[in-house]
Each structure stands twice: as C-alpha cells, then as structure tokens.
Design an enzyme around this catalytic site. Sequence first.
Site, mmCIF file in Angstrom:
data_model
loop_
_atom_site.group_PDB
_atom_site.id
_atom_site.type_symbol
_atom_site.label_atom_id
_atom_site.label_comp_id
_atom_site.label_asym_id
_atom_site.label_seq_id
_atom_site.Cartn_x
_atom_site.Cartn_y
_atom_site.Cartn_z
ATOM 1 N N ARG A 278 -21.213 -37.196 -15.433
ATOM 2 C CA ARG A 278 -20.627 -38.458 -15.951
ATOM 3 C C ARG A 278 -19.129 -38.342 -16.217
ATOM 4 N NH1 ARG A 278 -24.093 -39.065 -13.772
ATOM 5 N NH2 ARG A 278 -26.201 -39.484 -14.399
ATOM 6 N N SER B 48 -26.677 -46.077 -21.131
ATOM 7 C CA SER B 48 -26.742 -44.941 -22.057
ATOM 8 C C SER B 48 -25.443 -44.833 -22.850
ATOM 9 C CB SER B 48 -26.969 -43.644 -21.281
ATOM 10 O OG SER B 48 -28.271 -43.661 -20.728
ATOM 11 N N GLU C 202 -20.868 -41.361 -23.977
ATOM 12 C CA GLU C 202 -20.683 -41.614 -22.550
ATOM 13 C C GLU C 202 -19.842 -42.891 -22.365
ATOM 14 O OE1 GLU C 202 -24.129 -41.395 -19.886
ATOM 15 O OE2 GLU C 202 -23.339 -43.112 -18.788
HETATM 16 C C1 LIG Z 1 -28.463 -51.630 -17.951
HETATM 17 C C2 LIG Z 1 -27.509 -50.525 -17.600
HETATM 18 C C3 LIG Z 1 -27.963 -49.398 -16.935
HETATM 19 C C4 LIG Z 1 -27.089 -48.358 -16.595
HETATM 20 N N1 LIG Z 1 -27.571 -47.263 -15.950
HETATM 21 C C5 LIG Z 1 -26.735 -46.257 -15.607
HETATM 22 C C6 LIG Z 1 -27.230 -45.107 -14.918
HETATM 23 O O1 LIG Z 1 -28.396 -44.975 -14.601
HETATM 24 N N2 LIG Z 1 -26.334 -44.131 -14.600
HETATM 25 C C7 LIG Z 1 -25.020 -44.217 -14.927
HETATM 26 O O2 LIG Z 1 -24.249 -43.308 -14.606
HETATM 27 N N3 LIG Z 1 -24.530 -45.306 -15.587
HETATM 28 C C8 LIG Z 1 -25.351 -46.319 -15.930
HETATM 29 N N4 LIG Z 1 -24.849 -47.413 -16.595
HETATM 30 C C9 LIG Z 1 -23.428 -47.443 -16.989
HETATM 31 C C10 LIG Z 1 -22.485 -48.095 -15.974
HETATM 32 O O3 LIG Z 1 -23.137 -49.077 -15.206
HETATM 33 C C11 LIG Z 1 -21.809 -47.084 -15.038
HETATM 34 O O4 LIG Z 1 -21.061 -46.117 -15.746
HETATM 35 C C12 LIG Z 1 -20.874 -47.807 -14.052
HETATM 36 O O5 LIG Z 1 -20.500 -46.937 -13.043
HETATM 37 C C13 LIG Z 1 -19.603 -48.361 -14.695
HETATM 38 O O6 LIG Z 1 -18.926 -49.156 -13.728
HETATM 39 P P1 LIG Z 1 -18.060 -50.418 -14.171
HETATM 40 O O7 LIG Z 1 -17.467 -51.009 -12.943
HETATM 41 O O8 LIG Z 1 -18.867 -51.329 -15.003
HETATM 42 O O9 LIG Z 1 -16.924 -49.712 -15.007
HETATM 43 P P2 LIG Z 1 -16.361 -50.138 -16.446
HETATM 44 O O10 LIG Z 1 -17.453 -50.054 -17.443
HETATM 45 O O11 LIG Z 1 -15.608 -51.392 -16.345
HETATM 46 O O12 LIG Z 1 -15.330 -48.927 -16.688
HETATM 47 C C14 LIG Z 1 -15.815 -47.611 -16.891
HETATM 48 C C15 LIG Z 1 -14.624 -46.645 -16.856
HETATM 49 O O13 LIG Z 1 -14.056 -46.631 -15.551
HETATM 50 C C16 LIG Z 1 -12.680 -47.042 -15.568
HETATM 51 N N5 LIG Z 1 -12.493 -47.871 -14.355
HETATM 52 C C17 LIG Z 1 -13.271 -48.886 -13.925
HETATM 53 N N6 LIG Z 1 -12.858 -49.310 -12.713
HETATM 54 C C18 LIG Z 1 -11.780 -48.546 -12.383
HETATM 55 C C19 LIG Z 1 -10.909 -48.489 -11.247
HETATM 56 N N7 LIG Z 1 -11.058 -49.294 -10.184
HETATM 57 N N8 LIG Z 1 -9.902 -47.583 -11.254
HETATM 58 C C20 LIG Z 1 -9.727 -46.735 -12.310
HETATM 59 N N9 LIG Z 1 -10.519 -46.746 -13.408
HETATM 60 C C21 LIG Z 1 -11.538 -47.634 -13.428
HETATM 61 C C22 LIG Z 1 -12.495 -47.793 -16.872
HETATM 62 O O14 LIG Z 1 -11.160 -47.647 -17.336
HETATM 63 C C23 LIG Z 1 -13.479 -47.047 -17.783
HETATM 64 O O15 LIG Z 1 -12.893 -45.862 -18.270
HETATM 65 C C24 LIG Z 1 -25.708 -48.463 -16.942
HETATM 66 C C25 LIG Z 1 -25.250 -49.616 -17.611
HETATM 67 C C26 LIG Z 1 -26.122 -50.631 -17.935
HETATM 68 C C27 LIG Z 1 -25.596 -51.849 -18.637
#
Ligand SMILES: Cc1cc2nc3c(=O)[nH]c(=O)nc-3n(C[C@H](O)[C@H](O)[C@H](O)COP(=O)(O)OP(=O)(O)OC[C@H]3O[C@@H](n4cnc5c(N)ncnc54)[C@H](O)[C@@H]3O)c2cc1C
Length: 303
Positions: free
Chosen positions: A176, A226, A296
């Site tokens: 992660r 998580s 996380e």
């Molecule tokens: C119901 C649910 C289930 C989930 N299950 C999992 C799972 O099984 N496994 C898992 O790993 N995660 C899980 N997650 C967490 C999440 O979906 C992941 O971490 C996902 O990859 C985050 O992507 P995001 O686009 O929403 O990023 P955000 O939440 O918007 O950002 C996350 C981080 O990435 C940075 N960021 C985002 N986009 C960029 C970019 N283009 N360039 C530079 N930095 C950037 C942000 O600054 C921040 O630090 C879950 C979440 C939910 C709500």
Amino acid sequence: MAYQAPYQDLQRLLPGQVRLLEPMKLHSTWRIGGPADVLVEPGGAESLSRALDFAGRFNLPVTVIGNGSNILVRDGGIRGVVIKIGNGFSRIKAEGDRIAAGAGVKLAQLMKVALDAGIGDFEFAAGIPGTVGGAVVMNAGTEEAAMSDVVENVVVMDKMGRLFKQPARELGFGYRTSSLQGASLIVINAECRGTFCEAQAIQARIDEILSKRKKTQPYTYPSAGSVFKNPPEGTAGYLIDQAGGKGMRVGDAMISTVHANFIVNLGTATACDVLRLIDRVQELVSRRFGIKLALEVRVFGED
Ligand SMILES: Cc1cc2nc3c(=O)[nH]c(=O)nc-3n(C[C@H](O)[C@H](O)[C@H](O)COP(=O)(O)OP(=O)(O)OC[C@H]3O[C@@H](n4cnc5c(N)ncnc54)[C@H](O)[C@@H]3O)c2cc1C
C-alpha cells in the site's frame, strides 16, 4: 484562513474546470470534508500544467486527488489548489497484452478493457473504487495482487509542468505504498501489462472476488475502505474485532459491524469524529496486543 489568490483569474484561464470553495465531501467516498479554497478538474495535461503554473506563481500548496476513495479531508478544508485527476485523463487503449490508461480511468474500466481484450491479471482490481492514478500511488490491491504486478511505466508531471516517464522499478512499490506518496509528482498515465487469458476465466474470477467482497465488506454506508494497514502480526480487521472494536462509535462515525477495518459514515460524521475514533481504536489495539496500527487512508487539510 483562505489564501487570497486571484482565483477568478484561474477560472478565466480554465473555463468550466475551476470551482471555488468546493465542499470536499463531494469528492470523497466517505462524504466527509470541509471546503477546498479552489478545486480544479483539468481537462487534460495542458490545463493541468496551467493550473500548476498558477499555483507556483502565487506560491500556493497543491493537493492531488483521484476518486477520493482513500482520503480523509479535515473539517476546515484544504488551503490552496486541489487538483482532481478525473475525466480529463480518461483515455485507455489495449494493444497486445499491454494497456495504456490515463490516470483518471476508474479501475473498473481498466478491468473491463482488460476483460474485453482477453488480458488477465487485472482481476484483483474488482470492487476497488479508485482511479488508475490513485491506485498507482497507493499500490492498491489485495493479498493476491496489486498495481505493482501490472504497472510497467508511469508518465508523471512535475510542478514545473514537465512530463517524464518513470519505470516501475523506480516507484518504490511496497505494501500500500510507493515513492509517489507525498511526492509533488502527478501521475498522468500508466502503462500496464498482463497475461493473455480466456475471457470466461477472467469473468469467473471477477465474479468470485466481487461476491466475496459483498459478503465481507459494508456497502450500505459511505466509507474509504480499509482505514489501517495490516501489521505483520495479522489483519487490522481481525485485531480490532478481537479487541472488541466492532460497533464502536464517535458521533456518526462507526467501526463497521461487518468489517472492523472499515469506518462507516452513518450520515453526518465529521472528520473530527473519524479522527477521534481512529485514536480510540489505535489505543484499544495497542492496549490489547501492544501493536500500533498505522493509517492506510491519507489525511489532508485543516481542523
Ligand atoms: C469500498 C472500498 C473498498 C476498497 N477496497 C480496497 C482494496 O481492496 N484494496 C486497496 O488497495 N484499496 C481499497 N480501497 C481504497 C481505495 O479505493 C484505493 O486506495 C484507491 O486506489 C484510491 O484511488 P483514488 O483515485 O480514489 O485516490 P484518492 O483516494 O483520491 O487518493 C489517494 C492518494 O493518491 C494520491 N493521488 C491520487 N491520484 C493521483 C495522481 N493522479 N497523481 C498523484 N497522486 C495521486 C492522493 O494525493 C492520495 O495521497 C477501497 C475503498 C473503498 C471505498
């Protein structure tokens, strides 16, 4: 205090892409968070570069988000410029066993394109509601696989607006985490590679993963997945459950009774509620097992 930058100039520079005092709860799957001074959703790399140039000229802090599915924004909101990487970066193309995807592409779409092209190894992404950019930065995945298993290169933009390619081996991928966390580089694109596979087998695997998720994760209330990383001693969910944390509540923030590593928003939870609950859970697990759970989710903004 909001920064006194001439944000109206930015609105004129990037028409339709700039919103002032934007409630961040609209951009977080937790539905929590105070206002951003300004939120920019660039239509592409050129607009992104202009927004970064503006932030640089007025010395404004820049925060990048994707789908907001792994962030907690504090109740006072975020000062400076929030950049949301979304539809402006949604190009995706499969060629042979490779897929090039814009950072704003949702993982569900990436998986669908892989399925249609008969490319396996992307099934782990089933049910993860992030964008490709956020998933690369977080090295999103499950115990079986993660982004680091499929990403070959990423294209990033630095704060001067320069684009360059970084191979996966330079991204410091770990559980992660990646070296892009907290860095000022913005992911624009990712080049991924899988293995040719029967579409039917891919679909069966996706169905299996989604059905397991439905049984083990809460979907009724908003969450950010998580909250804590799993420590080496066991899963955070198991430890919280064993310490008696399920159902613990501060305001409308509650430790899910379905999965103890999820904090759900029962309706009007604030970031303050979530942070207090996080403290309590960390204390509970620490007292019971002597383990300090690490976050996380990424926390942004001011109280
Ligand atoms: C119901 C649910 C289930 C989930 N299950 C999992 C799972 O099984 N496994 C898992 O790993 N995660 C899980 N997650 C967490 C999440 O979906 C992941 O971490 C996902 O990859 C985050 O992507 P995001 O686009 O929403 O990023 P955000 O939440 O918007 O950002 C996350 C981080 O990435 C940075 N960021 C985002 N986009 C960029 C970019 N283009 N360039 C530079 N930095 C950037 C942000 O600054 C921040 O630090 C879950 C979440 C939910 C709500």
